[in-house]
Scaffold this motif. Sequence first.
Motif, PDB file in Angstrom:
ATOM      1  N   LYS A 187       0.861  -1.187   0.000  1.00 51.82           N
ATOM      2  CA  LYS A 187       0.000   0.000   0.000  1.00 51.82           C
ATOM      3  C   LYS A 187       0.897   1.238   0.000  1.00 51.82           C
ATOM      4  CE  LYS A 187      -4.160  -1.797   2.211  1.00 51.82           C
ATOM      5  NZ  LYS A 187      -4.890  -2.033   0.967  1.00 51.82           N
ATOM      6  N   VAL A 188       0.468   2.255  -0.723  1.00 54.02           N
ATOM      7  CA  VAL A 188       1.207   3.517  -0.770  1.00 54.02           C
ATOM      8  C   VAL A 188       0.554   4.464   0.231  1.00 54.02           C
ATOM      9  CG1 VAL A 188       1.973   5.411  -2.224  1.00 54.02           C
ATOM     10  CG2 VAL A 188       1.672   3.113  -3.219  1.00 54.02           C
ATOM     11  N   VAL A 189       1.355   4.944   1.175  1.00 49.41           N
ATOM     12  CA  VAL A 189       0.818   5.786   2.259  1.00 49.41           C
ATOM     13  C   VAL A 189       1.602   7.095   2.309  1.00 49.41           C
ATOM     14  CG1 VAL A 189       0.265   5.935   4.708  1.00 49.41           C
ATOM     15  CG2 VAL A 189       0.287   3.700   3.593  1.00 49.41           C
ATOM     16  N   LEU A 190       0.888   8.198   2.207  1.00 51.37           N
ATOM     17  CA  LEU A 190       1.509   9.529   2.269  1.00 51.37           C
ATOM     18  C   LEU A 190       1.312  10.087   3.680  1.00 51.37           C
ATOM     19  CD1 LEU A 190       0.833  12.278  -0.450  1.00 51.37           C
ATOM     20  CD2 LEU A 190       1.553  12.806   1.861  1.00 51.37           C
ATOM     21  N   LEU A 191       2.399  10.544   4.294  1.00 47.63           N
ATOM     22  CA  LEU A 191       2.361  11.032   5.677  1.00 47.63           C
ATOM     23  C   LEU A 191       2.937  12.433   5.750  1.00 47.63           C
ATOM     24  CD1 LEU A 191       2.245  10.417   8.849  1.00 47.63           C
ATOM     25  CD2 LEU A 191       4.600   9.663   8.576  1.00 47.63           C
ATOM     26  N   THR A 192       2.259  13.346   6.458  1.00 49.37           N
ATOM     27  CA  THR A 192       2.807  14.695   6.667  1.00 49.37           C
ATOM     28  C   THR A 192       3.422  14.794   8.066  1.00 49.37           C
ATOM     29  OG1 THR A 192       0.760  15.629   7.582  1.00 49.37           O
ATOM     30  CG2 THR A 192       0.988  15.640   5.174  1.00 49.37           C
ATOM     31  N   GLY A 193       4.313  15.757   8.230  1.00 46.79           N
ATOM     32  CA  GLY A 193       4.967  15.919   9.534  1.00 46.79           C
ATOM     33  C   GLY A 193       5.749  14.676   9.925  1.00 46.79           C
ATOM     34  N   ALA A 194       6.386  14.045   8.915  1.00 42.78           N
ATOM     35  CA  ALA A 194       6.968  12.701   9.095  1.00 42.78           C
ATOM     36  C   ALA A 194       8.147  12.657  10.053  1.00 42.78           C
ATOM     37  CB  ALA A 194       7.387  12.133   7.738  1.00 42.78           C
ATOM     38  N   THR A 195       8.835  13.777  10.257  1.00 43.13           N
ATOM     39  CA  THR A 195      10.045  13.708  11.085  1.00 43.13           C
ATOM     40  C   THR A 195       9.781  14.126  12.537  1.00 43.13           C
ATOM     41  OG1 THR A 195      10.777  15.947  10.520  1.00 43.13           O
ATOM     42  CG2 THR A 195      11.507  14.168   9.082  1.00 43.13           C
TER      43      THR A 195
END
Length: 254
Positions: free
Chosen positions: A11-19
Amino acid sequence: MTVGPDRLRDKVVLLTGATGGIGAEIVRRLAEEGAHVVLTDLEKSGCQDLLDTLTQPERHTALALDVSSEEQWEDVVAATESTFGALHALVNNAAIGSVATVDEETRSQWDRVIGVGQTGTWLGMKHAGPLIERSGGGSIVNMCSILGTVGGLGNSVAYAAAKGAVRTMTKNAALHWAKARVRVNSLHPGFIGTPPLLERWEGSERHREMLAGTPMGRLGRGEEIAAVVAFLAGDDSTFVTGSEIYADGGWTAA
Ligand SMILES: NC(=O)c1ccc[n+]([C@@H]2O[C@H](COP(=O)([O-])OP(=O)(O)OC[C@H]3O[C@@H](n4cnc5c(N)ncnc54)[C@H](O)[C@@H]3O)[C@@H](O)[C@H]2O)c1
């Protein structure tokens, strides 16, 4: 349908604020469960550094994204589609805080907090939602807070306003996309003892108040939030939409 330990396989998952404190734990969990993760944050370099610590870094990609910029959302969603050909989940995790009370908050800080936490979440849904729909459906996880629902410690008014909007936008978008199989849920952590949070508050009166208000008597851990994200992002939660899930050590039960 893939459920179980490998449930995010391919599955392709886009995440913001990753760090950030919680974001980095979410990245690790999604990658462990087999997802291709699109790591985004204000600085691409921090995302790339985190990506390089993952097993099989070539499965993932790092991009810069200021969630308050509609143009950058357009670019990131287009880059995701051209790299992976699909998107199955979006985790709207980025937010900024402000502890100011209703009579202390400044207009400029109010605008920043709303611009990232509220407007950024809407822009993410607006631009990534249609790609998830074209990819056959999937999941949007909007990171909210106990402060999206209750008054907390009686401060952080701008943050509470942003998170309250995240909570209701989630239900609104869930209804819009229900038949299109794009599920939308909000996740409400209590106080989580991430390294940045502890660095700022450990030993303070505020830290004592966080502990005192949490029936379990401890702060949460980033990986405890990441575990719920993994559940919501994948096919273990295919009948869950428009819901608000609390991981707060009992804060809102009291
Ligand atoms: N830590 C907690 O106790 C707690 C509790 C409840 C909810 N939350 C929520 O969990 C999420 C993650 O929190 P955290 O504790 O990891 O915070 P954090 O401050 O450690 O991380 C936030 C991340 O968002 C990024 N960011 C800031 N402005 C941005 C912008 N304009 N565009 C893109 N990225 C931006 C930062 O660079 C950072 O990496 C947030 O939505 C927060 O409100 C946290």
